[in-house]
Design a protein around this motif. Structure first.
Motif, PDB file in Angstrom:
ATOM      1  N   CYS A 363      -7.122  -2.325   5.187  1.00 49.59           N
ATOM      2  CA  CYS A 363      -6.015  -1.572   4.585  1.00 49.59           C
ATOM      3  C   CYS A 363      -4.736  -1.695   5.419  1.00 49.59           C
ATOM      4  O   CYS A 363      -4.693  -1.254   6.567  1.00 49.59           O
ATOM      5  CB  CYS A 363      -6.392  -0.094   4.429  1.00 49.59           C
ATOM      6  SG  CYS A 363      -5.021   0.851   3.712  1.00 49.59           S
ATOM      7  N   PRO A 364      -3.665  -2.255   4.839  1.00 44.19           N
ATOM      8  CA  PRO A 364      -2.424  -2.410   5.599  1.00 44.19           C
ATOM      9  C   PRO A 364      -1.673  -1.097   5.787  1.00 44.19           C
ATOM     10  O   PRO A 364      -0.703  -1.043   6.539  1.00 44.19           O
ATOM     11  CB  PRO A 364      -1.611  -3.385   4.737  1.00 44.19           C
ATOM     12  CG  PRO A 364      -2.105  -3.176   3.360  1.00 44.19           C
ATOM     13  CD  PRO A 364      -3.560  -2.825   3.480  1.00 44.19           C
ATOM     14  N   MET A 365      -2.115  -0.031   5.094  1.00 40.31           N
ATOM     15  CA  MET A 365      -1.447   1.265   5.211  1.00 40.31           C
ATOM     16  C   MET A 365      -2.240   2.234   6.087  1.00 40.31           C
ATOM     17  O   MET A 365      -1.960   3.428   6.119  1.00 40.31           O
ATOM     18  CB  MET A 365      -1.236   1.875   3.815  1.00 40.31           C
ATOM     19  CG  MET A 365      -0.303   1.081   2.932  1.00 40.31           C
ATOM     20  SD  MET A 365       1.339   0.847   3.639  1.00 40.31           S
ATOM     21  CE  MET A 365       1.980   2.512   3.531  1.00 40.31           C
ATOM     22  N   PRO A 369      -9.796   3.845   2.448  1.00 41.94           N
ATOM     23  CA  PRO A 369     -10.023   3.547   1.029  1.00 41.94           C
ATOM     24  C   PRO A 369     -11.375   4.032   0.530  1.00 41.94           C
ATOM     25  O   PRO A 369     -11.490   4.436  -0.635  1.00 41.94           O
ATOM     26  CB  PRO A 369      -9.934   2.017   0.974  1.00 41.94           C
ATOM     27  CG  PRO A 369      -9.176   1.620   2.186  1.00 41.94           C
ATOM     28  CD  PRO A 369      -9.501   2.633   3.231  1.00 41.94           C
ATOM     29  N   CYS A 392      -0.899   4.851  -0.700  1.00 39.28           N
ATOM     30  CA  CYS A 392      -1.546   3.590  -1.079  1.00 39.28           C
ATOM     31  C   CYS A 392      -0.552   2.726  -1.854  1.00 39.28           C
ATOM     32  O   CYS A 392       0.075   3.193  -2.794  1.00 39.28           O
ATOM     33  CB  CYS A 392      -2.772   3.892  -1.940  1.00 39.28           C
ATOM     34  SG  CYS A 392      -3.410   2.438  -2.767  1.00 39.28           S
ATOM     35  N   ILE A 393      -0.408   1.482  -1.457  1.00 39.99           N
ATOM     36  CA  ILE A 393       0.528   0.587  -2.148  1.00 39.99           C
ATOM     37  C   ILE A 393      -0.181  -0.258  -3.214  1.00 39.99           C
ATOM     38  O   ILE A 393       0.405  -1.178  -3.778  1.00 39.99           O
ATOM     39  CB  ILE A 393       1.279  -0.331  -1.149  1.00 39.99           C
ATOM     40  CG1 ILE A 393       0.286  -1.167  -0.315  1.00 39.99           C
ATOM     41  CG2 ILE A 393       2.211   0.480  -0.250  1.00 39.99           C
ATOM     42  CD1 ILE A 393       0.932  -2.296   0.470  1.00 39.99           C
ATOM     43  N   GLU A 394      -1.442   0.049  -3.452  1.00 39.06           N
ATOM     44  CA  GLU A 394      -2.230  -0.604  -4.508  1.00 39.06           C
ATOM     45  C   GLU A 394      -2.314  -2.120  -4.334  1.00 39.06           C
ATOM     46  O   GLU A 394      -2.281  -2.878  -5.297  1.00 39.06           O
ATOM     47  CB  GLU A 394      -1.676  -0.224  -5.894  1.00 39.06           C
ATOM     48  CG  GLU A 394      -1.729   1.280  -6.110  1.00 39.06           C
ATOM     49  CD  GLU A 394      -1.134   1.734  -7.439  1.00 39.06           C
ATOM     50  OE1 GLU A 394      -1.006   0.905  -8.341  1.00 39.06           O
ATOM     51  OE2 GLU A 394      -0.819   2.937  -7.544  1.00 39.06           O
ATOM     52  N   CYS A 395      -2.434  -2.541  -3.078  1.00 37.43           N
ATOM     53  CA  CYS A 395      -2.454  -3.984  -2.797  1.00 37.43           C
ATOM     54  C   CYS A 395      -3.791  -4.618  -3.157  1.00 37.43           C
ATOM     55  O   CYS A 395      -3.870  -5.834  -3.354  1.00 37.43           O
ATOM     56  CB  CYS A 395      -2.145  -4.230  -1.325  1.00 37.43           C
ATOM     57  SG  CYS A 395      -3.390  -3.577  -0.197  1.00 37.43           S
ATOM     58  N   GLY A 396      -4.854  -3.823  -3.207  1.00 41.62           N
ATOM     59  CA  GLY A 396      -6.163  -4.362  -3.597  1.00 41.62           C
ATOM     60  C   GLY A 396      -6.955  -4.999  -2.463  1.00 41.62           C
ATOM     61  O   GLY A 396      -8.041  -5.541  -2.703  1.00 41.62           O
ATOM     62  N   CYS A 397      -6.464  -4.924  -1.220  1.00 36.56           N
ATOM     63  CA  CYS A 397      -7.207  -5.531  -0.098  1.00 36.56           C
ATOM     64  C   CYS A 397      -8.594  -4.901   0.025  1.00 36.56           C
ATOM     65  O   CYS A 397      -9.587  -5.588   0.290  1.00 36.56           O
ATOM     66  CB  CYS A 397      -6.463  -5.322   1.218  1.00 36.56           C
ATOM     67  SG  CYS A 397      -4.959  -6.274   1.343  1.00 36.56           S
ATOM     68  N   CYS A 398      -8.662  -3.575  -0.161  1.00 32.72           N
ATOM     69  CA  CYS A 398      -9.931  -2.863   0.002  1.00 32.72           C
ATOM     70  C   CYS A 398     -10.968  -3.344  -1.004  1.00 32.72           C
ATOM     71  O   CYS A 398     -12.105  -3.673  -0.644  1.00 32.72           O
ATOM     72  CB  CYS A 398      -9.703  -1.357  -0.109  1.00 32.72           C
ATOM     73  SG  CYS A 398      -8.733  -0.880  -1.547  1.00 32.72           S
ATOM     74  N   VAL A 409      -9.360   0.195  -5.710  1.00 35.25           N
ATOM     75  CA  VAL A 409      -7.965   0.369  -6.139  1.00 35.25           C
ATOM     76  C   VAL A 409      -7.891   0.899  -7.573  1.00 35.25           C
ATOM     77  O   VAL A 409      -6.990   1.668  -7.922  1.00 35.25           O
ATOM     78  CB  VAL A 409      -7.153  -0.925  -5.925  1.00 35.25           C
ATOM     79  CG1 VAL A 409      -7.588  -2.030  -6.837  1.00 35.25           C
ATOM     80  CG2 VAL A 409      -5.675  -0.673  -6.101  1.00 35.25           C
ATOM     81  N   ILE A 412      -8.251   4.578  -7.348  1.00 39.18           N
ATOM     82  CA  ILE A 412      -7.033   5.163  -6.773  1.00 39.18           C
ATOM     83  C   ILE A 412      -5.929   5.246  -7.836  1.00 39.18           C
ATOM     84  O   ILE A 412      -5.262   6.267  -7.997  1.00 39.18           O
ATOM     85  CB  ILE A 412      -6.576   4.325  -5.552  1.00 39.18           C
ATOM     86  CG1 ILE A 412      -7.578   4.493  -4.399  1.00 39.18           C
ATOM     87  CG2 ILE A 412      -5.167   4.704  -5.119  1.00 39.18           C
ATOM     88  CD1 ILE A 412      -7.314   3.609  -3.183  1.00 39.18           C
TER      89      ILE A 412
HETATM   90  S1  SF4 Z   1      -5.099  -0.645  -2.277  1.00 38.62           S
HETATM   91 FE1  SF4 Z   1      -6.659  -0.221  -0.744  1.00 38.62          FE
HETATM   92  S2  SF4 Z   1      -6.087  -1.512   0.987  1.00 38.62           S
HETATM   93 FE2  SF4 Z   1      -4.268  -1.414  -0.333  1.00 38.62          FE
HETATM   94  S3  SF4 Z   1      -3.089   0.314   0.493  1.00 38.62           S
HETATM   95 FE3  SF4 Z   1      -4.404   1.136  -1.118  1.00 38.62          FE
HETATM   96  S4  SF4 Z   1      -6.211   1.857  -0.049  1.00 38.62           S
HETATM   97 FE4  SF4 Z   1      -5.154   0.484   1.356  1.00 38.62          FE
END
Ligand code: SF4
Ligand code: SF4
Length: 426
Positions: A363-365, A369, A392-398, A409, A412
């Motif tokens: 998670c970059p934030m 998650p 959460c920036i909803e990047c989807g890394c998790c 995501v 979330i």
């Molecule tokens: S989508 Fe997942 S990895 Fe990306 S900011 Fe939100 S919780 Fe963190």
């Protein structure tokens, strides 16, 4: 190696499908449908009615709200329909070639007004009205303009091609943006996997004292505003804050080109470059297309779908949204249309969390998650908010790294949506 941000991932980039393909212009579509909400903020109200004849570049919808951006006719022709969601125009090719005049301007406020009237919003995908981002509130000063050329989403190569093919226009746009927001310097951040873009812009900036190019590591989501700021300046945007709190404004490369065209040429935002890619489309390409063009026409222009195509996505594979209907139009924020095959789409069965913490590491934030997913799924929204759901920036890394294939995501996004709609109702 520059300072970078915590977390992040290395998904398969698949950029080779289009990265070296020059931008091609799609012929005018037979009709366009321009949505009244193509941006973050208040939707616009139509200024035209069925049967009206409009010219290309004419404002056809607007709003009194500050956070909004008008809708501009991307073709000339007759208004065929106006409904709660959009305006449809049947194209008249004779009147669809834009021949505007450069507007006069003096002050930063004049520039911001021209940008607003041209309907320009962030073209990297977020679609935040550009004039708003360029208007620091009382007491806040901007010292640095960051131009986002990271383009970290897999498959997408529109910004890449714009930096290679429209470098001069981009630099002119940056000069205007600097004036509009009062920043003293601009940094163009580009991921290292675009050496030709880095080379081209570095050459063009050679004699520009206050504009420089910085190569940044290839790691998703490098193109996230906060992540790029951290990589380029080492500074972190405070929790719940904005880049403006650090005296920074971030704009995407295509947005800067649109600003040049509006302010120096008088040409409002009527088209954009879209990457059409994925192994489910016959001829992947970077296409300049009029806004409002049906996605179906755009895919047809690229040779149509292959038999094994299973999904169409608006945007990149990490943050894009599935396209519900091929009649949906291209909007100001459409950076890519991906036609994916089964092999490219991850369809897995969700299993139980094994508490491996891979999502936390990615998670970059710096969020948790796993707990965000758990609380969101169980509708424990207060608990989710306590652990910073809205950061959460909803990047989807998790979701990408989760071995249990939990669509984190997705949970979330659903929770945020439910909380927001409850608040609106109140
Ligand atoms: S989508 Fe997942 S990895 Fe990306 S900011 Fe939100 S919780 Fe963190
Ligand atoms: S990555 Fe998936 S399995 Fe591992 S802790 Fe996070 S949610 Fe659980």
């Amino acid at each position: 190696m520059k300072t970078t941000f915590p977390g992040g991932i290395h998904p398969p980039y698949n950029k080779e499908l289009t990265a070296s393909k020059a931008i091609v212009e799609m012929p005018l579509p037979k009709r366009v449908r321009l949505l009244l909400q193509q941006h973050i903020g208040a939707p616009c109200k139509p200024l035209v009615k069925k049967g009206d004849v409009v010219t290309v570049g004419q404002k056809i919808a607007d709003s009194d709200a500050f956070v909004s951006a008008p809708i501009i006719a991307s073709v000339g022709g007759e208004v065929a329909a106006v409904d709660a969601e959009g305006i449809e125009i049947v194209t008249d090719p004779e009147h669809s070639r834009f021949t505007g005049q450069a507007p006069k301007y003096d002050t930063p406020e004049d520039i911001r007004q021209i940008i607003r009237e041209a309907g320009i919003v962030g073209m990297g995908g977020a679609a935040f009205p550009t004039h708003v981002k360029l208007s620091p509130p009382e007491g806040k000063e901007v010292h640095t303009l960051i131009i986002n050329g990271a383009e970290c989403e897999p498959y997408l190569s529109t910004d890449h091609r714009v930096m290679v093919e429209q470098g001069e226009e981009l630099i002119e746009g940056i000069k205007i943006l600097l004036r509009a927001c009062g920043a003293q310097k601009a940094i163009i951040g580009i991921e290292k996997n675009k050496p030709d873009a880095i080379e081209n812009l570095s050459r063009l900036c050679r004699d520009e004292e206050n504009i420089r190019v910085e190569a940044v590591p290839v790691v998703y989501p490098q193109g996230g505003e906060r992540q790029l700021i951290k990589s380029l300046t080492g500074r972190e945007v405070p929790v719940g804050g904005l880049p403006l709190d650090l005296g920074i404004v971030v704009q995407n490369v295509a947005t800067a080109v649109a600003v040049h065209q509006a302010v120096n040429l008088g040409r409002p935002l009527i088209d954009r470059v879209v990457t059409v890619s994925g192994r489910g489309v016959a001829e992947p390409a970077n296409v300049r297309v009029r806004l409002g063009t049906p996605i179906r026409d755009l895919i047809e222009f690229c040779g149509g779908m292959r038999d094994d195509a299973v999904k169409v996505v608006n945007g990149g594979p990490m943050m894009g949204k599935a396209v519900a209907s091929l009649d949906d139009p291209v909007t100001k924020g459409t950076s890519g249309i991906l036609v994916l095959t089964e092999a490219e789409v991850r369809i897995y069965e969700e299993r139980t969390c094994i508490r491996c913490a891979r999502c936390v590491d990615a998670c970059p934030m710096r969020l948790m998650p796993n707990y965000l997913a758990l609380y969101s799924r169980k509708s424990m929204y207060n608990d989710a908010e306590q652990i910073h759901l809205f950061n959460c920036i909803e990047c989807g890394c998790c979701s990408f790294v989760c071995p249990a294939r939990i669509p984190i995501v997705h949970y979330i996004q659903k929770a945020k949506h439910e909380i927001n709609s409850k608040r609106r109702k109140k």
